[in-house]
Design a protein around this motif. Structure first.
Motif, PDB file in Angstrom:
ATOM      1  N   TYR A 327       0.845  -1.200   0.000  1.00  0.00           N
ATOM      2  CA  TYR A 327       0.000   0.000   0.000  1.00  0.00           C
ATOM      3  C   TYR A 327       0.878   1.248   0.000  1.00  0.00           C
ATOM      4  N   ALA A 328       0.351   2.298  -0.627  1.00  0.00           N
ATOM      5  CA  ALA A 328       0.903   3.641  -0.483  1.00  0.00           C
ATOM      6  C   ALA A 328      -0.280   4.586  -0.451  1.00  0.00           C
ATOM      7  N   GLY A 329      -0.467   5.284   0.655  1.00  0.00           N
ATOM      8  CA  GLY A 329      -1.657   6.103   0.817  1.00  0.00           C
ATOM      9  C   GLY A 329      -1.364   7.472   1.374  1.00  0.00           C
ATOM     10  N   ALA A 330      -2.288   8.408   1.123  1.00  0.00           N
ATOM     11  CA  ALA A 330      -2.156   9.774   1.633  1.00  0.00           C
ATOM     12  C   ALA A 330      -3.528  10.315   2.001  1.00  0.00           C
ATOM     13  N   VAL A 331      -3.554  11.183   3.011  1.00  0.00           N
ATOM     14  CA  VAL A 331      -4.796  11.782   3.517  1.00  0.00           C
ATOM     15  C   VAL A 331      -4.580  13.279   3.692  1.00  0.00           C
ATOM     16  N   LEU A 332      -5.503  14.082   3.169  1.00  0.00           N
ATOM     17  CA  LEU A 332      -5.528  15.522   3.403  1.00  0.00           C
ATOM     18  C   LEU A 332      -6.857  15.856   4.054  1.00  0.00           C
ATOM     19  N   GLY A 333      -6.824  16.660   5.123  1.00  0.00           N
ATOM     20  CA  GLY A 333      -8.077  16.932   5.795  1.00  0.00           C
ATOM     21  C   GLY A 333      -8.070  18.189   6.634  1.00  0.00           C
ATOM     22  N   LEU A 334      -9.252  18.531   7.126  1.00  0.00           N
ATOM     23  CA  LEU A 334      -9.452  19.654   8.033  1.00  0.00           C
ATOM     24  C   LEU A 334     -10.332  19.186   9.181  1.00  0.00           C
ATOM     25  N   GLU A 335      -9.995  19.626  10.386  1.00  0.00           N
ATOM     26  CA  GLU A 335     -10.812  19.283  11.555  1.00  0.00           C
ATOM     27  C   GLU A 335     -11.208  20.557  12.281  1.00  0.00           C
ATOM     28  N   LYS A 336     -12.491  20.681  12.604  1.00  0.00           N
ATOM     29  CA  LYS A 336     -13.022  21.889  13.247  1.00  0.00           C
ATOM     30  C   LYS A 336     -13.676  21.557  14.576  1.00  0.00           C
ATOM     31  N   TYR A 337     -13.235  22.240  15.615  1.00  0.00           N
ATOM     32  CA  TYR A 337     -13.869  22.142  16.927  1.00  0.00           C
ATOM     33  C   TYR A 337     -15.299  22.668  16.830  1.00  0.00           C
ATOM     34  N   LEU A 338     -16.260  21.925  17.409  1.00  0.00           N
ATOM     35  CA  LEU A 338     -17.656  22.352  17.405  1.00  0.00           C
ATOM     36  C   LEU A 338     -18.067  22.895  18.766  1.00  0.00           C
ATOM     37  N   PHE A 339     -17.995  22.063  19.792  1.00  0.00           N
ATOM     38  CA  PHE A 339     -18.280  22.553  21.136  1.00  0.00           C
ATOM     39  C   PHE A 339     -17.753  21.574  22.172  1.00  0.00           C
ATOM     40  N   LYS A 340     -17.647  22.062  23.377  1.00  0.00           N
ATOM     41  CA  LYS A 340     -17.136  21.273  24.487  1.00  0.00           C
ATOM     42  C   LYS A 340     -18.163  21.257  25.600  1.00  0.00           C
ATOM     43  N   PHE A 341     -18.354  20.090  26.203  1.00  0.00           N
ATOM     44  CA  PHE A 341     -19.208  19.978  27.370  1.00  0.00           C
ATOM     45  C   PHE A 341     -18.523  19.077  28.381  1.00  0.00           C
ATOM     46  N   SER A 342     -19.190  18.745  29.466  1.00  0.00           N
ATOM     47  CA  SER A 342     -18.523  18.085  30.592  1.00  0.00           C
ATOM     48  C   SER A 342     -17.912  16.746  30.231  1.00  0.00           C
ATOM     49  N   GLN A 343     -18.500  16.043  29.248  1.00  0.00           N
ATOM     50  CA  GLN A 343     -18.009  14.713  28.899  1.00  0.00           C
ATOM     51  C   GLN A 343     -16.851  14.733  27.891  1.00  0.00           C
ATOM     52  N   GLY A 344     -16.630  15.856  27.240  1.00  0.00           N
ATOM     53  CA  GLY A 344     -15.541  15.917  26.270  1.00  0.00           C
ATOM     54  C   GLY A 344     -15.752  16.986  25.230  1.00  0.00           C
ATOM     55  N   THR A 345     -15.032  16.843  24.112  1.00  0.00           N
ATOM     56  CA  THR A 345     -15.049  17.821  23.029  1.00  0.00           C
ATOM     57  C   THR A 345     -15.499  17.151  21.738  1.00  0.00           C
ATOM     58  N   LEU A 346     -16.398  17.800  21.029  1.00  0.00           N
ATOM     59  CA  LEU A 346     -16.901  17.283  19.756  1.00  0.00           C
ATOM     60  C   LEU A 346     -16.285  18.079  18.613  1.00  0.00           C
ATOM     61  N   ALA A 347     -15.807  17.359  17.583  1.00  0.00           N
ATOM     62  CA  ALA A 347     -15.179  18.015  16.440  1.00  0.00           C
ATOM     63  C   ALA A 347     -15.582  17.309  15.155  1.00  0.00           C
TER      64      ALA A 347
END
Length: 409
Positions: A327-347
């Motif tokens: 295999y030879a693979g590549a990944v390009l991406g963007l990750e955006k924080y949405l909101f945080k609450f007591s149990q953790g962070t959603l993105a």
């Protein structure tokens, strides 16, 4: 003021200023809020800050160091004068994550086959940040049981890990459309013992020794079944470099790992595998980061029973039953924080992926596609992240659901 008086004054000023500046250096660390974790285990990742300027310390770097333990969530970080002597004390108040829990497991494949079972995990065994997991999955496709114990490395002391696995499976190797390319029954026994050592803060080396026993069982509906099993002993040295950064919302990681595996196979030529994976994440603005990943997996002459899935290079647009040698693979991406609450962070993470693969049946293949996933970074449970999403393989016109647990042993 005479010239001599000015010199004495300047000398005294420099002396006092030097003592004052020296007093601003961090000379001790302290972690509070611990319940189960041993104090020296929690303080270990903070030792690298001793000797730094306490007034100019980057608290985001301290936060990243504590998050990287996997078991501690920093609630507050500060620097205060050392009451026991000169210098300053770096203080971190933490909350221990829930590290002792069971995992129920249940899933159904596209053919109606069902599997279920569970795992029991302690991500902070004995309060030492050691990892212990025992798991068992039973279903129409067979059974898999495993046991893992990992001793976390400390300064000037190597870590140790052990893994044992037994499986009796109805193995299916498929193409991009989950169409069977091979179908056979096999028994698998794997035992592995490994050592890893942190050379510096950034560089880590490891080596593992393993025994593989894979045998073929008779099957009435076998398809391109391998003619024989494999009995092999292997050695796997690896070199890894990495660091991380906290931007106040998301953790960004930069790392690369090079693996080489040598397998001495009974009654057959030896096998060689080279694997290289890299991950570069960079915060563009707080809570929004770019993601670049890539990997190469090269296993010439690997028999079908030892082929790998595309996850070996971090690709998830192919089904986990897809099988190939290279295999030879590549990944390009963007990750955006949405909101945080007591149990953790959603993105939200969106990526474009491309992968080349080669296997003896499909030969040369090129796949590419897009993925979207919701990642949940847990703050109270000692699992780094859970991910749930969809991937679309444009080349194969195939849509697949994805689920991931961000944990490695």
């Amino acid at each position: 003021m005479t010239k001599l008086s000015r010199r004495i004054f300047l000398f005294t000023l420099l002396l006092v200023t030097g003592v004052y500046l020296q007093a601003q250096e961090i000379t001790a660390v302290s972690v509070t809020g611990l319940v189960r974790t041993k104090p020296y285990v929690a303080e270990y990742p903070l030792k690298k800050f001793i000797g730094r300027d306490g007034m100019g310390l980057d608290f985001n770097e301290v936060h990243a160091a504590m998050v990287n333990t996997g078991i501690l969530e920093p609630l507050s970080i500060g620097v205060e004068e050392n009451p026991d002597g000169e210098g300053m004390t770096l203080t971190v108040h933490v909350r221990e994550k829930w590290a002792f829990f069971p995992f129920p497991v249940f899933f159904m494949d596209s053919d109606g086959g069902m599997s279920g079972g569970g795992a029991f995990m302690d991500a902070n065994a004995f309060g030492l940040n050691d990892k212990f997991i025992v798991a068992g999955i039973f279903g129409t496709s067979g059974i898999i049981t495993s046991l893992i114990y990992q001793i976390t490395p400390e300064r000037n002391f190597p870590g140790l890990n052990f893994m044992g696995m037994y499986g009796r499976q109805n193995q299916q190797d498929t193409d991009q459309h989950k169409k069977d390319l091979r179908r056979y029954n096999q028994d698998t026994i794997i035992g592995r013992l490994g050592l890893d050592y942190s050379v510096t803060e950034l560089l880590k080396t490891s080596v593992s020794f393993s025994l593989h026993r894979r045998s073929i069982r008779e099957s009435e509906d076998a398809l391109r079944s391998p003619e024989e099993g494999v009995l092999a002993g292997g050695i796997n040295p690896a070199l890894e470099i990495g660091r991380s950064h906290w931007d106040g919302y998301l953790l960004s990681q930069q790392n690369a790992k090079l693996d080489y595996t040598f397998l001495m196979v009974m009654d057959d030529p030896a096998l060689h595998t080279i694997s290289l994976r890299g991950n570069y994440e960079r915060s563009l603005v707080p809570g929004f980061k770019a993601v670049v990943r890539g990997g190469i997996h090269y296993a010439p002459a690997s028999p079908p029973i030892l082929e790998s899935s595309a996850s070996s290079v971090g690709i998830n647009i192919l089904p986990n039953t897809f099988s190939a040698q290279h295999y030879a693979g590549a990944v390009l991406g963007l990750e955006k924080y949405l909101f945080k609450f007591s149990q953790g962070t959603l993105a939200l993470l969106a990526t474009y992926q491309a992968v080349y693969s080669y296997g003896p049946i499909l030969e040369h293949q090129f796949d590419h596609g897009v993925t979207g996933a919701m990642n949940f970074y847990l703050s109270k449970i000692a699992i780094p992240a859970l991910g749930l999403g969809l991937s679309y393989n444009v080349a194969a016109d195939e849509l697949t659901s994805t689920f991931s647990i961000g944990m490695s042993f």
